[in-house]
Motif scaffolding. Sequence first.
Motif, mmCIF file in Angstrom:
data_model
loop_
_atom_site.group_PDB
_atom_site.id
_atom_site.type_symbol
_atom_site.label_atom_id
_atom_site.label_comp_id
_atom_site.label_asym_id
_atom_site.label_seq_id
_atom_site.Cartn_x
_atom_site.Cartn_y
_atom_site.Cartn_z
ATOM 1 N N ALA A 169 -4.953 -7.211 0.307
ATOM 2 C CA ALA A 169 -3.943 -8.260 0.396
ATOM 3 C C ALA A 169 -3.137 -8.156 1.682
ATOM 4 C CB ALA A 169 -3.013 -8.191 -0.812
ATOM 5 N N CYS A 170 -2.882 -6.943 2.150
ATOM 6 C CA CYS A 170 -2.031 -6.726 3.324
ATOM 7 C C CYS A 170 -2.820 -6.712 4.629
ATOM 8 C CB CYS A 170 -1.270 -5.408 3.165
ATOM 9 S SG CYS A 170 0.363 -5.418 3.904
ATOM 10 N N ARG A 171 -4.120 -6.664 4.559
ATOM 11 C CA ARG A 171 -4.945 -6.550 5.756
ATOM 12 C C ARG A 171 -4.690 -7.659 6.777
ATOM 13 N NH1 ARG A 171 -9.764 -3.816 7.154
ATOM 14 N NH2 ARG A 171 -10.986 -4.955 8.691
ATOM 15 N N VAL A 224 -1.699 3.939 13.002
ATOM 16 C CA VAL A 224 -1.727 3.220 11.729
ATOM 17 C C VAL A 224 -1.640 4.239 10.592
ATOM 18 C CG1 VAL A 224 -2.955 1.594 10.252
ATOM 19 C CG2 VAL A 224 -3.133 1.399 12.746
ATOM 20 N N GLY A 225 -0.601 4.136 9.776
ATOM 21 C CA GLY A 225 -0.450 4.999 8.615
ATOM 22 C C GLY A 225 -0.875 4.296 7.343
ATOM 23 N N GLU A 226 -0.471 4.847 6.216
ATOM 24 C CA GLU A 226 -0.868 4.298 4.917
ATOM 25 C C GLU A 226 0.083 3.212 4.450
ATOM 26 O OE1 GLU A 226 -2.106 6.676 1.079
ATOM 27 O OE2 GLU A 226 0.045 6.293 1.031
ATOM 28 N N ALA A 283 -0.959 0.359 7.079
ATOM 29 C CA ALA A 283 -1.962 -0.548 6.515
ATOM 30 C C ALA A 283 -1.344 -1.440 5.447
ATOM 31 C CB ALA A 283 -3.127 0.252 5.931
ATOM 32 N N VAL A 284 -0.389 -0.906 4.684
ATOM 33 C CA VAL A 284 0.315 -1.662 3.636
ATOM 34 C C VAL A 284 1.788 -1.707 4.014
ATOM 35 C CG1 VAL A 284 0.941 -1.702 1.185
ATOM 36 C CG2 VAL A 284 -1.349 -0.992 1.876
ATOM 37 N N LYS A 285 2.388 -2.871 3.896
ATOM 38 C CA LYS A 285 3.751 -3.071 4.409
ATOM 39 C C LYS A 285 4.846 -2.897 3.357
ATOM 40 C CE LYS A 285 1.670 -4.382 8.190
ATOM 41 N NZ LYS A 285 1.392 -3.394 9.230
#
Length: 470
Positions: free
Chosen positions: A378-380, A311-313, A353-355
């Motif tokens: 919001a992206c979680r 999992v990246g940023e 983590a954020v798309k």
Amino acid sequence: MKAVGGSSEFHEWSRLAISLLEQQIPPDEILWADESPQPLLPGLTEGIREVVPSKVQAAILPAAFAAAARPVLAHRDSAKWPLLYRVFWRLHHETANLLHIASDEDVCQLRRFEQQVRHDTYRMTQFVRFRRVQGLEDERFIAWHRPDHNVLRMAAPFFVKRFARMRWSIITPLSSAHWDREALTFSAGLPREQSPTSDELEELWRIYYAAICNPARINPKAMSAQMPGRFWTVLPEAAEIGPLLTQARGRVSTMIRDQRDQSSAALFVPPEGDLSLLESASRSCQGCELHVAATQTVFGQGTPNARVMLVGEQPGDEEDRRGVPFVGPAGTLLDQALNEAGLDRQALYVTNAVKHFRFTPVGRARRHQTPRPSHITACRPWLEAELRLVQPDLIVCLGATAARTLLGYAVSVTERRGKLLSTEWARGLLITIHPAAILRGTDAAHREKLYRTLVADLMLIAHVLPMPRE
């Protein structure tokens, strides 16, 4: 050898030091003793005349030295007197620039004493708590405090200015200060038993403190460094600190959950389906404002039942254009590190983590910007949906943003990297640096060191994974 009694009063000490200096008595011929209540101590009677400083004599006390001497005289260590006179002597017999020689042993000790006293003075202004006492006359507020040094005279003006309309007393074991709204006076110190222990206002203060405490900002290590345990006994809010620290992580998780429930991003996540359906649905996500500027959603990619999830940023510039995670410069470094660690990327699941790509335009280029907590929240739901479907045995967080997203609180990558942590989403969680951090290294040697760190952490995966799935 002259026996001389020291004084912690600046004017008395300066008069004494000038007298010794005028008679050319070197530091190694003076035996300093603990201070005495007499203005000039009996040890000076043998041939040392009392000198009352005139304007000319005061001028031989350099201003920079005087500024340092005042707090140092409040230090508890009796070594302060020979130290101060030794520095004073050397200023006049060696070099006037002595205080600018940072490597000098005497100067180092002088600055250390000065810093300790100033820090102790600051702590007094922060940790003194007044308790209301009502008698026959007007109410009075009394506080008891145990400083490390005799700093009450240095700290008292702060309280006079801040509590000018109160009648108060601050009691310490060494001395006491009293303010009657007109004059500040000092008297002898008293034991804590002679000060009040509580009042009816403290319960209100504890309730207020618990209400305003933000659990997301609690850092136990920093709190202990700034507020040592010996001060807790005099702070009414100290009784709340333990329970608040215990509840902090749960309250953070609750806050994140509440924010997620209020976020419109959850409306775009299908309640059921496989990863292909999730990826298709993510293309229309408008859960936060990042979708407006980004080219497209960059969903996760890899084996649907992978045992390891990286999992990246967030996606970078190249990922945003191609719609695939970790295919830019950072992705190239990641692939190289995975190969060196003996891992096949095709057997992993890689996501962020954020798309959506958050950036700021710089000419024709797009400069990466760290996503805000609101973007992560919001992206979680997308990340949680991926975790539910993949069900990895091990999660590897690339960088602090990914770690905070999955743990629910901020962590230091340097302190936690390479350690197996617990998480509700897998059997274990590892934290390592993000490949982009390597690209930002200051020079080739630094970048090589960071790269070796990443490889070493990735090599731990084979050691911490459980037995193969049945």
